[in-house]
Design a protein around this motif. Structure first.
Motif, PDB file in Angstrom:
ATOM      1  N   ARG A  20      -0.642  -0.236  15.155  1.00  0.00           N
ATOM      2  CA  ARG A  20      -1.714   0.614  14.612  1.00  0.00           C
ATOM      3  C   ARG A  20      -1.130   1.799  13.847  1.00  0.00           C
ATOM      4  O   ARG A  20      -1.575   2.126  12.754  1.00  0.00           O
ATOM      5  CB  ARG A  20      -2.566   1.202  15.743  1.00  0.00           C
ATOM      6  N   LEU A  21      -0.142   2.440  14.448  1.00  0.00           N
ATOM      7  CA  LEU A  21       0.444   3.625  13.820  1.00  0.00           C
ATOM      8  C   LEU A  21       1.242   3.266  12.568  1.00  0.00           C
ATOM      9  O   LEU A  21       1.249   4.030  11.594  1.00  0.00           O
ATOM     10  CB  LEU A  21       1.304   4.387  14.823  1.00  0.00           C
ATOM     11  N   LYS A  22       1.883   2.122  12.555  1.00  0.00           N
ATOM     12  CA  LYS A  22       2.600   1.692  11.352  1.00  0.00           C
ATOM     13  C   LYS A  22       1.626   1.421  10.207  1.00  0.00           C
ATOM     14  O   LYS A  22       1.919   1.742   9.058  1.00  0.00           O
ATOM     15  CB  LYS A  22       3.466   0.469  11.642  1.00  0.00           C
ATOM     16  N   ARG A  23       0.467   0.825  10.532  1.00  0.00           N
ATOM     17  CA  ARG A  23      -0.552   0.616   9.494  1.00  0.00           C
ATOM     18  C   ARG A  23      -1.042   1.967   8.970  1.00  0.00           C
ATOM     19  O   ARG A  23      -1.199   2.155   7.757  1.00  0.00           O
ATOM     20  CB  ARG A  23      -1.724  -0.199  10.041  1.00  0.00           C
ATOM     21  N   ALA A  24      -1.275   2.913   9.877  1.00  0.00           N
ATOM     22  CA  ALA A  24      -1.723   4.244   9.465  1.00  0.00           C
ATOM     23  C   ALA A  24      -0.646   4.924   8.618  1.00  0.00           C
ATOM     24  O   ALA A  24      -0.961   5.601   7.637  1.00  0.00           O
ATOM     25  CB  ALA A  24      -2.068   5.099  10.684  1.00  0.00           C
ATOM     26  N   GLU A  25       0.610   4.722   8.979  1.00  0.00           N
ATOM     27  CA  GLU A  25       1.720   5.290   8.215  1.00  0.00           C
ATOM     28  C   GLU A  25       1.728   4.742   6.787  1.00  0.00           C
ATOM     29  O   GLU A  25       1.874   5.490   5.815  1.00  0.00           O
ATOM     30  CB  GLU A  25       3.037   4.965   8.911  1.00  0.00           C
ATOM     31  N   GLY A  26       1.545   3.438   6.654  1.00  0.00           N
ATOM     32  CA  GLY A  26       1.493   2.831   5.329  1.00  0.00           C
ATOM     33  C   GLY A  26       0.305   3.340   4.536  1.00  0.00           C
ATOM     34  O   GLY A  26       0.406   3.602   3.330  1.00  0.00           O
ATOM     35  N   HIS A  27      -0.808   3.490   5.209  1.00  0.00           N
ATOM     36  CA  HIS A  27      -2.011   3.997   4.565  1.00  0.00           C
ATOM     37  C   HIS A  27      -1.788   5.437   4.094  1.00  0.00           C
ATOM     38  O   HIS A  27      -2.195   5.814   2.988  1.00  0.00           O
ATOM     39  CB  HIS A  27      -3.175   3.927   5.548  1.00  0.00           C
ATOM     40  N   LEU A  28      -1.113   6.228   4.918  1.00  0.00           N
ATOM     41  CA  LEU A  28      -0.820   7.613   4.534  1.00  0.00           C
ATOM     42  C   LEU A  28       0.101   7.667   3.321  1.00  0.00           C
ATOM     43  O   LEU A  28      -0.091   8.489   2.414  1.00  0.00           O
ATOM     44  CB  LEU A  28      -0.215   8.373   5.708  1.00  0.00           C
ATOM     45  N   ARG A  29       1.067   6.761   3.261  1.00  0.00           N
ATOM     46  CA  ARG A  29       1.931   6.697   2.075  1.00  0.00           C
ATOM     47  C   ARG A  29       1.112   6.392   0.829  1.00  0.00           C
ATOM     48  O   ARG A  29       1.365   6.929  -0.239  1.00  0.00           O
ATOM     49  CB  ARG A  29       3.027   5.651   2.269  1.00  0.00           C
ATOM     50  N   HIS A  30       0.114   5.533   0.985  1.00  0.00           N
ATOM     51  CA  HIS A  30      -0.777   5.207  -0.126  1.00  0.00           C
ATOM     52  C   HIS A  30      -1.556   6.449  -0.567  1.00  0.00           C
ATOM     53  O   HIS A  30      -1.732   6.684  -1.769  1.00  0.00           O
ATOM     54  CB  HIS A  30      -1.731   4.086   0.274  1.00  0.00           C
ATOM     55  N   VAL A  31      -2.006   7.238   0.387  1.00  0.00           N
ATOM     56  CA  VAL A  31      -2.745   8.472   0.060  1.00  0.00           C
ATOM     57  C   VAL A  31      -1.841   9.418  -0.720  1.00  0.00           C
ATOM     58  O   VAL A  31      -2.267  10.022  -1.717  1.00  0.00           O
ATOM     59  CB  VAL A  31      -3.294   9.157   1.330  1.00  0.00           C
ATOM     60  N   ILE A  32      -0.602   9.535  -0.315  1.00  0.00           N
ATOM     61  CA  ILE A  32       0.340  10.401  -1.032  1.00  0.00           C
ATOM     62  C   ILE A  32       0.498   9.910  -2.469  1.00  0.00           C
ATOM     63  O   ILE A  32       0.485  10.715  -3.418  1.00  0.00           O
ATOM     64  CB  ILE A  32       1.695  10.453  -0.296  1.00  0.00           C
ATOM     65  N   ALA A  33       0.612   8.607  -2.633  1.00  0.00           N
ATOM     66  CA  ALA A  33       0.729   8.039  -3.984  1.00  0.00           C
ATOM     67  C   ALA A  33      -0.531   8.317  -4.795  1.00  0.00           C
ATOM     68  O   ALA A  33      -0.458   8.570  -6.004  1.00  0.00           O
ATOM     69  CB  ALA A  33       0.996   6.535  -3.907  1.00  0.00           C
ATOM     70  N   VAL A  55      -5.467   7.381  13.406  1.00  0.00           N
ATOM     71  CA  VAL A  55      -4.575   8.133  14.290  1.00  0.00           C
ATOM     72  C   VAL A  55      -5.334   8.601  15.530  1.00  0.00           C
ATOM     73  O   VAL A  55      -4.819   8.525  16.655  1.00  0.00           O
ATOM     74  CB  VAL A  55      -3.915   9.318  13.542  1.00  0.00           C
ATOM     75  N   THR A  56      -6.563   9.052  15.354  1.00  0.00           N
ATOM     76  CA  THR A  56      -7.380   9.479  16.491  1.00  0.00           C
ATOM     77  C   THR A  56      -7.622   8.308  17.444  1.00  0.00           C
ATOM     78  O   THR A  56      -7.527   8.468  18.664  1.00  0.00           O
ATOM     79  CB  THR A  56      -8.716  10.074  16.006  1.00  0.00           C
ATOM     80  N   ALA A  57      -7.924   7.140  16.904  1.00  0.00           N
ATOM     81  CA  ALA A  57      -8.142   5.955  17.739  1.00  0.00           C
ATOM     82  C   ALA A  57      -6.871   5.595  18.504  1.00  0.00           C
ATOM     83  O   ALA A  57      -6.936   5.223  19.684  1.00  0.00           O
ATOM     84  CB  ALA A  57      -8.615   4.785  16.887  1.00  0.00           C
TER      85      ALA A  57
END
Length: 89
Positions: A20-33, A55-57
């Motif tokens: 779950r956290l790795k998916r959120a990490e990838g998603h956050l990288r996308h937001v930065i992009a 992240v909350t979940a």
């Protein structure tokens, strides 16, 4: 305040939590992009809300698992730890 230490070396739920956290990490990288690419603020905010929700979940799942599997084996400080954990929900 003294940090509480779990005596369980690994929880069965941790591999799923890591995913779950790795998916959120990838998603956050996308937001930065998106920010670097000057995407519309509304879209960025929506994506950030999704990351925040993920992240909350994950945090809640970790805390609930800890309460279910670790606190039942503790004595003494278990109530204080439960109170501390509940403030994080």
């Amino acid at each position: 305040m003294t940090p509480f230490v779990s005596h369980a070396p690994h929880h069965a739920s941790h591999p799923g939590l890591i995913q779950r956290l790795k998916r959120a990490e990838g998603h956050l990288r996308h937001v930065i992009a998106m920010i670097e690419g000057q995407q519309p603020c509304l879209e960025i905010a929506r994506q950030l809300a999704a990351v925040e929700s993920a992240v909350t979940a994950a945090k809640r799942a970790l805390i609930h698992d800890h309460i279910d599997h670790c606190l039942v084996h503790q004595t003494g400080d278990a109530l204080a730890e439960t109170k501390a954990l509940s403030r994080l929900l």
